[in-house]
Scaffold this active site. Structure first.
Site, PDB file in Angstrom:
ATOM      1  N   TYR A  51      19.766  -8.424  52.478  1.00 38.13           N
ATOM      2  CA  TYR A  51      19.064  -8.811  53.704  1.00 38.13           C
ATOM      3  C   TYR A  51      19.445 -10.220  54.144  1.00 38.13           C
ATOM      4  O   TYR A  51      19.281 -10.572  55.310  1.00 38.13           O
ATOM      5  CB  TYR A  51      17.554  -8.733  53.494  1.00 38.13           C
ATOM      6  CG  TYR A  51      16.962  -7.366  53.710  1.00 38.13           C
ATOM      7  CD1 TYR A  51      16.334  -7.038  54.905  1.00 38.13           C
ATOM      8  CD2 TYR A  51      17.012  -6.389  52.723  1.00 38.13           C
ATOM      9  CE1 TYR A  51      15.773  -5.790  55.117  1.00 38.13           C
ATOM     10  CE2 TYR A  51      16.458  -5.133  52.919  1.00 38.13           C
ATOM     11  CZ  TYR A  51      15.837  -4.839  54.115  1.00 38.13           C
ATOM     12  OH  TYR A  51      15.293  -3.586  54.326  1.00 38.13           O
ATOM     13  N   TYR A  76       4.903 -20.259  52.965  1.00 37.24           N
ATOM     14  CA  TYR A  76       4.873 -18.945  53.604  1.00 37.24           C
ATOM     15  C   TYR A  76       4.730 -17.867  52.536  1.00 37.24           C
ATOM     16  O   TYR A  76       5.418 -17.901  51.495  1.00 37.24           O
ATOM     17  CB  TYR A  76       6.148 -18.693  54.404  1.00 37.24           C
ATOM     18  CG  TYR A  76       6.139 -17.340  55.081  1.00 37.24           C
ATOM     19  CD1 TYR A  76       5.404 -17.136  56.245  1.00 37.24           C
ATOM     20  CD2 TYR A  76       6.816 -16.250  54.537  1.00 37.24           C
ATOM     21  CE1 TYR A  76       5.352 -15.892  56.853  1.00 37.24           C
ATOM     22  CE2 TYR A  76       6.772 -15.001  55.134  1.00 37.24           C
ATOM     23  CZ  TYR A  76       6.042 -14.832  56.294  1.00 37.24           C
ATOM     24  OH  TYR A  76       5.969 -13.611  56.888  1.00 37.24           O
ATOM     25  N   ASN A 127       6.458  -5.348  50.766  1.00 42.23           N
ATOM     26  CA  ASN A 127       5.509  -4.235  50.880  1.00 42.23           C
ATOM     27  C   ASN A 127       5.544  -3.312  49.669  1.00 42.23           C
ATOM     28  O   ASN A 127       4.669  -2.464  49.502  1.00 42.23           O
ATOM     29  CB  ASN A 127       5.745  -3.439  52.161  1.00 42.23           C
ATOM     30  CG  ASN A 127       7.140  -2.849  52.241  1.00 42.23           C
ATOM     31  OD1 ASN A 127       7.813  -2.648  51.232  1.00 42.23           O
ATOM     32  ND2 ASN A 127       7.591  -2.575  53.454  1.00 42.23           N
ATOM     33  N   SER A 179       2.648  -6.951  59.602  1.00 36.87           N
ATOM     34  CA  SER A 179       2.455  -5.911  60.616  1.00 36.87           C
ATOM     35  C   SER A 179       1.863  -4.631  60.030  1.00 36.87           C
ATOM     36  O   SER A 179       1.317  -3.808  60.758  1.00 36.87           O
ATOM     37  CB  SER A 179       3.795  -5.583  61.293  1.00 36.87           C
ATOM     38  OG  SER A 179       4.742  -5.142  60.344  1.00 36.87           O
ATOM     39  N   ASN A 180       1.984  -4.458  58.718  1.00 36.18           N
ATOM     40  CA  ASN A 180       1.489  -3.241  58.072  1.00 36.18           C
ATOM     41  C   ASN A 180       0.404  -3.614  57.068  1.00 36.18           C
ATOM     42  O   ASN A 180       0.686  -3.949  55.923  1.00 36.18           O
ATOM     43  CB  ASN A 180       2.631  -2.502  57.377  1.00 36.18           C
ATOM     44  CG  ASN A 180       2.176  -1.212  56.704  1.00 36.18           C
ATOM     45  OD1 ASN A 180       1.101  -0.689  57.000  1.00 36.18           O
ATOM     46  ND2 ASN A 180       2.981  -0.716  55.790  1.00 36.18           N
ATOM     47  N   LYS A 187      11.671 -11.340  54.863  1.00 38.42           N
ATOM     48  CA  LYS A 187      10.468 -12.146  54.649  1.00 38.42           C
ATOM     49  C   LYS A 187      10.808 -13.443  53.919  1.00 38.42           C
ATOM     50  O   LYS A 187      10.181 -14.487  54.156  1.00 38.42           O
ATOM     51  CB  LYS A 187       9.435 -11.348  53.862  1.00 38.42           C
ATOM     52  CG  LYS A 187       8.965 -10.078  54.567  1.00 38.42           C
ATOM     53  CD  LYS A 187       8.096  -9.238  53.673  1.00 38.42           C
ATOM     54  CE  LYS A 187       7.671  -7.947  54.366  1.00 38.42           C
ATOM     55  NZ  LYS A 187       8.815  -7.063  54.706  1.00 38.42           N
ATOM     56  N   ARG A 202      -0.094  -6.585  47.829  1.00 37.07           N
ATOM     57  CA  ARG A 202       0.017  -7.868  48.523  1.00 37.07           C
ATOM     58  C   ARG A 202      -1.271  -8.208  49.281  1.00 37.07           C
ATOM     59  O   ARG A 202      -1.660  -9.380  49.344  1.00 37.07           O
ATOM     60  CB  ARG A 202       1.210  -7.847  49.476  1.00 37.07           C
ATOM     61  CG  ARG A 202       1.157  -6.810  50.583  1.00 37.07           C
ATOM     62  CD  ARG A 202       2.380  -6.887  51.453  1.00 37.07           C
ATOM     63  NE  ARG A 202       2.346  -5.907  52.549  1.00 37.07           N
ATOM     64  CZ  ARG A 202       3.257  -5.849  53.509  1.00 37.07           C
ATOM     65  NH1 ARG A 202       4.268  -6.706  53.520  1.00 37.07           N
ATOM     66  NH2 ARG A 202       3.174  -4.930  54.463  1.00 37.07           N
ATOM     67  N   GLU A 239      15.522   0.694  53.029  1.00 34.41           N
ATOM     68  CA  GLU A 239      14.111   0.791  52.681  1.00 34.41           C
ATOM     69  C   GLU A 239      14.003   0.839  51.154  1.00 34.41           C
ATOM     70  O   GLU A 239      14.941   1.220  50.459  1.00 34.41           O
ATOM     71  CB  GLU A 239      13.490   2.050  53.277  1.00 34.41           C
ATOM     72  CG  GLU A 239      13.554   2.127  54.790  1.00 34.41           C
ATOM     73  CD  GLU A 239      12.623   1.152  55.478  1.00 34.41           C
ATOM     74  OE1 GLU A 239      11.640   0.721  54.821  1.00 34.41           O
ATOM     75  OE2 GLU A 239      12.852   0.817  56.646  1.00 34.41           O
TER      76      GLU A 239
END
Length: 363
Positions: free
Chosen positions: A172, A243, A248, A197-198, A258, A205, A141
Site C-alpha cells: 500500500y 493518528y 479493519n 468509515s466502517n 491508514k 479496533r 483486501e
C-alpha cells in the site's frame, strides 16, 4: 555483516519471494536465471525486503524479454470503469499494452483477475489458455474480506497482493531514500485523530477505541464523526500529533493507507493496530510508530501519549526517519497494472499453478 532491522524497499520490484516459508532459499530461481547474487538473496530471505518503484528485480531479469506484452484486465475492480493509464508516462515502464477488451484474450500474455469481482463461481474465459499465458490473481483486501477463496485452487499462475511473499508484491506504500533534509513538521494544535468509515462495535479496533477514549480525547472524522477539513485527510490529520492507524482486520503484511497516507503523509505519529510489531518493522523503522501491543492496557498508552505531548524532544524522535526518507503511497489501480506488466515482461516462460490459494493467503 550487520544487517539493519529495517531497510526501505529500494531494489526489488516484482520480486518473487518464497511461497511456502518466507525464509526458504531461492536457489532454484537462481539456477534457472543463471544469476550470481548470493548476497541479495541472503538479504531477501531473512527479513529485509528492498523495493524500488523504478527498477526491476535481478531475479526476474530476462535477456530475451519481449519488446511488448499485452495484459488483459478481465474485471475492472469493483465494477468501476476507468480510463487506463500509460505505463510509460506514469512510471517509465515501456512495452506494456493494458486493455479491458476481452476479444484480445487469445493474444494476451497475461490476464489479470481482481478477486472481489470474481464471484462465487468465477466468470472465467471459456477458451483454453496457452501454456505461456499467465493468469494473475490480484487482491488487496485482507483474508477476512476475501470470500470464495477455497474454490480457486489450480486456477491461477501468479499472485499479486500486499503480501511480501506474493509473486508480484505491491504494498500500500513504502519509504524511499532521499537526500538528507531538515525535519519540518506542521504546527500541531491537537492531540489524537481517527478517520473511520466502517464502524462496527464488534471490531477489535472499535472496542479498543472505546477503552482508550476514557483516558484521552480522540477526535473522530468520517461517516460517524466530523467532516474532514476541505474534504482532505492529510490537511485534517496534519494538525494532530497522533493518528490511530487501526486496520479493519489483523493479518500478516496487511498495512494499508491508514499508515502510509493518513499518518505518515500527515506527519502524525501512527498508533498502529494490525500485525505484530515485528511485521511492521519489516517495512518501517522501529522508532517511527507506536504499537498498541507495546502497552499492557489502553490506560498505559494514554499516559504515554500525554507524556510525549509535554516532551517535544521525545516526540520529535518519532520523525527521525524524515531526514533520509520520504513516503510513497501506491496509486490504485494504474500502478498495479503497470507493475504486473513489467513483471510479465521480465519473467520468462516459467509455468505453474497455485494449488492452494486459500491456504497460502489465509496463513
Amino acid at each position: 555483516m550487520k544487517v539493519e532491522s529495517w531497510l526501505p524497499f529500494e531494489h526489488l520490484r516484482g520480486w518473487r519471494p518464497c511461497r511456502r516459508g518466507r525464509w526458504r532459499t531461492l536457489k532454484s530461481q537462481l539456477l534457472a536465471a543463471s544469476l550470481t547474487c548470493t548476497l541479495l538473496l541472503v538479504y531477501a530471505c531473512t527479513q529485509d525486503f528492498l523495493y524500488d518503484p523504478t527498477h526491476i528485480s535481478l531475479l526476474w531479469r530476462n535477456p530475451t524479454q519481449p519488446k511488448q506484452v499485452t495484459v488483459l484486465i478481465w474485471y475492472e475492480p469493483f465494477g468501476k470503469r476507468r480510463r487506463l493509464g500509460d505505463c510509460h508516462i506514469l512510471f517509465n515502464i515501456t512495452g506494456c499494452h493494458l486493455t479491458t477488451n476481452r476479444t484480445l484474450y487469445q493474444e494476451a500474455d497475461a490476464v489479470l483477475f481482481h478477486h472481489r469481482d470474481i464471484g462465487e463461481f468465477g466468470d472465467f474465459p471459456v477458451a483454453t489458455r496457452s501454456a505461456s499465458q499467465k493468469w494473475i490473481w490480484m487482491n488487496f483486501e485482507s483474508p477476512s474480506h476475501s470470500p470464495w477463496m477455497t474454490t480457486l485452487g489450480d486456477v491461477f499462475n501468479w499472485t499479486m497482493s500486499y503480501r511480501v511473499d506474493s509473486d508480484i508484491f505491491v504494498p500500500y506504500g513504502y519509504l524511499f531514500s532521499k537526500k538528507s533534509a531538515k525535519i519540518v513538521l506542521p504546527r500541531k494544535r491537537k492531540l489524537v485523530a481517527w478517520v473511520i468509515s466502517n464502524w462496527n462495535e464488534d471490531h477489535e479496533r472499535v472496542q479498543y477505541y472505546n477503552q482508550l477514549r476514557e483516558y484521552i480525547d480522540i477526535d473522530i472524522y468520517g461517516r460517524y464523526g466530523m467532516d474532514l477539513r476541505h474534504d482532505n485527510i492529510v490537511k485534517t490529520v496534519s494538525e494532530y500529533k497522533f493518528y490511530l492507524a487501526f486496520e479493519n482486520s489483523l493479518h500478516t503484511d496487511y498495512i494499508t493507507e491508514k499508515l502510509w497516507r493518513n499518518a505518515f503523509k500527515s506527519s502524525a505519529v501512527p498508533i498502529v493496530m494490525g500485525p505484530s510489531r515485528y511485521n511492521y518493522e519489516i517495512f518501517i523503522p522501529r522508532n517511527s510508530f507506536i504499537h498498541i501491543d507495546d502497552f499492557s492496557s489502553p490506560r498505559k498508552l494514554a499516559m504515554y501519549l500525554r507524556f510525549l505531548d509535554k516532551n517535544t524532544h521525545m516526540y520529535r524522535r518519532y520523525f527521525t526517519w524524515k531526514k533520509r526518507y520520504d513516503v510513497h503511497v501506491t496509486s490504485f489501480w494504474d500502478e498495479h497494472y503497470c507493475t504486473a506488466c513489467e513483471t510479465v515482461k521480465a519473467s520468462g516462460d516459467e509455468h505453474r499453478t497455485i494449488s492452494d490459494l486459500a491456504g497460502w493467503y489465509e496463513s
